[in-house]
Design a protein around this motif. Structure first.
Motif, PDB file in Angstrom:
ATOM      1  N   TYR A 115      10.420   2.793   5.421  1.00 35.02           N
ATOM      2  CA  TYR A 115      11.585   3.664   5.292  1.00 35.02           C
ATOM      3  C   TYR A 115      12.863   2.870   5.540  1.00 35.02           C
ATOM      4  CZ  TYR A 115       8.472   7.706   5.327  1.00 35.02           C
ATOM      5  OH  TYR A 115       7.506   8.621   4.999  1.00 35.02           O
ATOM      6  N   GLU A 124      16.588   6.835   6.849  1.00 30.58           N
ATOM      7  CA  GLU A 124      15.401   7.702   6.824  1.00 30.58           C
ATOM      8  C   GLU A 124      14.663   7.639   8.153  1.00 30.58           C
ATOM      9  OE1 GLU A 124      14.214   7.332   2.080  1.00 30.58           O
ATOM     10  OE2 GLU A 124      13.635   5.756   3.494  1.00 30.58           O
ATOM     11  N   SER A 154       4.436  13.601  11.032  1.00 29.98           N
ATOM     12  CA  SER A 154       4.389  13.159   9.640  1.00 29.98           C
ATOM     13  C   SER A 154       4.430  14.327   8.672  1.00 29.98           C
ATOM     14  CB  SER A 154       3.136  12.314   9.395  1.00 29.98           C
ATOM     15  OG  SER A 154       3.145  11.142  10.188  1.00 29.98           O
ATOM     16  N   ILE A 181       7.960  15.280   7.378  1.00 26.39           N
ATOM     17  CA  ILE A 181       8.786  14.300   6.673  1.00 26.39           C
ATOM     18  C   ILE A 181       9.394  14.876   5.402  1.00 26.39           C
ATOM     19  CG2 ILE A 181       8.733  12.113   5.383  1.00 26.39           C
ATOM     20  CD1 ILE A 181       6.741  11.068   7.465  1.00 26.39           C
ATOM     21  N   GLU A 182       8.599  15.534   4.588  1.00 25.56           N
ATOM     22  CA  GLU A 182       9.109  16.045   3.313  1.00 25.56           C
ATOM     23  C   GLU A 182      10.203  17.084   3.536  1.00 25.56           C
ATOM     24  OE1 GLU A 182       7.556  17.936  -0.944  1.00 25.56           O
ATOM     25  OE2 GLU A 182       6.122  17.486   0.659  1.00 25.56           O
ATOM     26  N   GLU A 183      10.030  17.938   4.531  1.00 22.81           N
ATOM     27  CA  GLU A 183      11.049  18.965   4.812  1.00 22.81           C
ATOM     28  C   GLU A 183      12.346  18.319   5.292  1.00 22.81           C
ATOM     29  OE1 GLU A 183      11.733  22.808   7.801  1.00 22.81           O
ATOM     30  OE2 GLU A 183       9.756  21.864   7.628  1.00 22.81           O
ATOM     31  N   TYR A 239      11.980  15.012   0.180  1.00 20.63           N
ATOM     32  CA  TYR A 239      11.037  14.435  -0.772  1.00 20.63           C
ATOM     33  C   TYR A 239       9.837  13.905   0.010  1.00 20.63           C
ATOM     34  CZ  TYR A 239      14.050  10.562   0.738  1.00 20.63           C
ATOM     35  OH  TYR A 239      14.814   9.697   1.486  1.00 20.63           O
ATOM     36  N   PRO A 240       8.678  13.782  -0.649  1.00 18.91           N
ATOM     37  CA  PRO A 240       7.477  13.324   0.062  1.00 18.91           C
ATOM     38  C   PRO A 240       7.642  11.884   0.543  1.00 18.91           C
ATOM     39  CG  PRO A 240       6.909  14.311  -2.056  1.00 18.91           C
ATOM     40  CD  PRO A 240       8.390  14.120  -2.055  1.00 18.91           C
ATOM     41  N   GLY A 241       7.048  11.577   1.678  1.00 15.90           N
ATOM     42  CA  GLY A 241       7.086  10.222   2.210  1.00 15.90           C
ATOM     43  C   GLY A 241       5.707   9.811   2.692  1.00 15.90           C
ATOM     44  N   ARG A 242       5.588   8.559   3.101  1.00 19.11           N
ATOM     45  CA  ARG A 242       4.323   8.068   3.621  1.00 19.11           C
ATOM     46  C   ARG A 242       4.169   8.487   5.085  1.00 19.11           C
ATOM     47  NH1 ARG A 242       2.462   5.017  -0.427  1.00 19.11           N
ATOM     48  NH2 ARG A 242       3.916   3.826  -1.707  1.00 19.11           N
TER      49      ARG A 242
END
Length: 368
Positions: A332, A336, A345, A348-350, A354-357
């Motif tokens: 990141y 981020e 984890s 993260i998207e919220e 966007y989606p992340g690892r």
């Protein structure tokens, strides 16, 4: 003597001259079906297999009825576009009867030189092999220009080996090893069984033994060997035109092995630990304990983030007291990382939109 069956992860490079008949321009389907049996044999022993295959331009050249001479860049790109779809289909048809799923992965030199793209490529390949898939990797000749080309698939195969952490790289060639001189010219030339160190004397022996439809010569194979062995990956050159070349190699076929001093994971850790950090992440005690147990660093364990870094950059890993305990490549950016520090984890998207690892720093990208 090294052995294929002792390897955990194997990269196999297949040249155009083996895959495509140089007279007709047709695919050598019997050879490819036999290679598929070799791949099944390796996978049946629990090994990961990645194929780096030339052949798209050679196949497309025949379909488009282009001349057998050197092609202009635009002609090569057109031939690659036509041939690549046929190449991928051929591998799928050869491996599917053995219950093996294939995937096509096209790369350019930028994917290895740009650390963010390098990590994305690594993550994709790791995910594929973890699912039992055999990736078919090739240079993206449809878009690559001279400035962004690997130039030959020997070096591409070495780079893939480094990226994926392979411990053995097999170059299937039209020669059965590395010789002190060109054996077609000098009858006294001898083949090396094993090379532990690539000395200037060894390099001076390499000629430009490119053949037929292939681009690479022995010089590029030595360059590949230097890259692979420095990353802890042994490399072997063997003659590949006969059916079941990998089984033949295991049974003692002529070959030259280049040994590696370190295992791939240790070599990668050494590479990471030598980098200059561009920022830092400070962890809580629980995260520190998890890292010492070999876990990845999750955002939940991060207390503070500082510096200026982007995805793929090296960052120092600090304990709760501010002491550096390691170094890692972050997935990141600093903005981020600050936004998701201390969070689960699943959030993260919220938070980012966007989606992340799941991991901020994966354990394979970390030297603790």
């Amino acid at each position: 003597m090294a052995s294929l069956t002792s390897a955990r992860r194997i990269v196999i490079k297949i040249g155009s001259a083996l895959l495509v008949d140089r007279t007709s321009g047709d695919l050598r389907r019997d050879w490819l079906r036999a290679l598929a049996e070799d791949v099944m044999w390796l996978k049946s022993m629990g090994q990961d297999v990645i194929l780096v295959s030339s052949g798209s331009i050679a196949l497309g050249r025949g379909v488009l009825k282009l001349p057998p001479t050197d092609l202009a860049l635009e002609q090569s790109q057109a031939a690659a576009a036509v041939g690549q779809i046929r190449l991928a289909r051929a591998y799928e048809e050869a491996l599917e009867p053995h219950g093996i799923t294939t995937a096509q992965v096209l790369v350019t030199l930028e994917d290895s030189e740009n650390r963010r793209r390098y990590l994305n490529t690594r993550a994709t390949l790791e995910q594929l092999v973890s699912l039992g898939v055999v990736p078919i990797v090739n240079e993206n000749d449809t878009v690559a220009t001279d400035e962004i080309r690997f130039g030959d698939n020997d070096r591409l195969a070495a780079q893939v080996s480094v990226t994926i952490g392979a411990d053995t790289l097999v170059l299937l060639s039209d020669v059965d090893g590395f010789y002190s001189d060109n054996p077609n010219v000098n009858p006294d030339a001898h083949r090396y069984e094993t090379i532990d160190k690539i000395t200037p004397e060894i390099e001076a022996m390499a000629g430009d033994a490119g053949s037929g439809l292939s681009k690479g010569g022995m010089k590029t194979k030595l360059m590949a060997a230097k890259m692979a062995t420095a990353a802890g990956c042994a490399m072997v050159i063997t003659e590949g035109s006969d059916l079941r070349p990998l089984k033949a190699l295991e049974e003692g076929a002529n070959a030259t092995w280049f040994t590696a001093g370190l295992d791939p994971q240790a070599a990668r850790k050494r590479w990471i630990s030598a980098m200059k950090p561009r920022g830092s992440v400070q962890l809580d005690a629980g995260a520190v304990a998890a890292l010492h147990k070999g876990k990845s660093l999750l955002p939940a364990g991060v207390k503070d983030v500082s510096g200026r870094f982007g995805r793929g950059d090296p960052v120092a890993i600090l304990d709760a007291g501010g002491h550096q305990i390691g170094l890692g490549l972050t997935r990141y950016t600093v903005e981020e990382a600050k936004a998701i520090r201390g969070r689960r984890s699943a959030e993260i998207e919220e938070i980012l939109g966007y989606p992340g690892r799941a991991a901020l720093i994966h354990r394979d990208d970390m030297a603790v």
